[in-house]
Design an enzyme around this catalytic site. Structure first.
Site, mmCIF file in Angstrom:
data_model
loop_
_atom_site.group_PDB
_atom_site.id
_atom_site.type_symbol
_atom_site.label_atom_id
_atom_site.label_comp_id
_atom_site.label_asym_id
_atom_site.label_seq_id
_atom_site.Cartn_x
_atom_site.Cartn_y
_atom_site.Cartn_z
ATOM 1 N N ASP A 46 0.833 -1.204 0.000
ATOM 2 C CA ASP A 46 0.000 0.000 0.000
ATOM 3 C C ASP A 46 0.869 1.255 0.000
ATOM 4 O OD1 ASP A 46 -2.719 1.375 0.563
ATOM 5 O OD2 ASP A 46 -1.469 2.059 2.212
ATOM 6 N N GLU A 118 -2.107 -5.392 -3.529
ATOM 7 C CA GLU A 118 -1.148 -4.635 -2.716
ATOM 8 C C GLU A 118 -0.097 -5.558 -2.113
ATOM 9 O OE1 GLU A 118 -3.539 -0.720 -1.186
ATOM 10 O OE2 GLU A 118 -3.767 -2.545 0.010
#
Length: 225
Positions: A46, A118
């Site tokens: 992320d 992610e």
């Protein structure tokens, strides 16, 4: 943790061959399947994704304001976009899920797919470093970066609010109905209440903010029907 099948095919789809294939297996493992799950890799991915996209937008739009850049980045890294990328890769076919998640269709759930994307980014970073990770992510985003513009880049919550205001309807209400997991690895379930819809819309993600955005995005889709 059981081996995940068809790794060579997935690597070809991703456009990346792992030096340490166990990293990819780790990235595809949901918390329902093993204590060695992908949430730490997701956390890392992320942050790395945000830096890569921020840098790309900064250089692509030298005259854009900070607000414009932030809105474009939010559009490109939101759960909806990540899930779209994950579905293009058919990640659901490769996820390692526990029996409960398999039964409930977790391999189709946007939040799980987005989190896996992610986590893969985090795994690539650990496997090969930031530059190879940057090149790979930018290849995934090439067509999306080519069409994005610093106008009308609003997140789903803002768009839903503006839509309801335009119809002079009450604003949506978001309520956290469930939080699972330890403090560093929680899963949030949020309900979005919209007067125009017959029942609440649910969003599930690794943060309250992401869950609210997913719920708002689904509410928008239902409002358009």
């Amino acid at each position: 943790m059981e081996p995940i099948k068809n790794m060579p095919r997935l690597c070809r789809t991703l456009g990346y061959e792992f030096n340490d294939q166990s990293l990819l297996e780790h990235a595809l493992t949901h918390r329902s399947a093993s204590s060695k799950h992908n949430e730490r890799l997701e956390f890392l991915g992320d942050s790395i994704l945000s830096i890569i996209i921020s840098d790309a937008l900064f250089h692509q739009f030298p005259k854009a304001t900070e607000g414009d850049l932030s809105r474009m980045r939010a559009t490109l890294v939101c759960g909806k976009m990540l899930a779209e990328i994950g579905f293009e890769f058919k990640l659901g076919d490769y996820l390692n899920l526990g029996p409960g998640e398999l039964k409930s269709g977790g391999f189709r759930r946007e939040s799980i797919i987005a989190d896996a994307v992610e986590a893969i980014i985090g795994a690539v970073y650990i496997d090969s470093g930031v530059e190879k990770c940057r090149c790979l992510v930018l290849s995934w985003y090439e067509s999306r970066l080519a069409i994005i513009q610093p106008v009308n880049q609003k997140d789903p919550k803002t768009l839903l609010q503006e839509l309801l205001q335009g119809f002079k309807k009450p604003l949506p209400v978001y309520k956290v109905i469930d939080i699972k997991g330890e403090a560093h690895a929680q899963t949030f379930t949020v309900e979005c209440y919209v007067e125009e819809l017959s029942k609440p819309v649910i969003g599930i993600a690794s943060s309250r903010r992401k869950a609210e955005q997913l719920a708002a995005a689904d509410a928008l889709e239902l409002m358009k029907r």
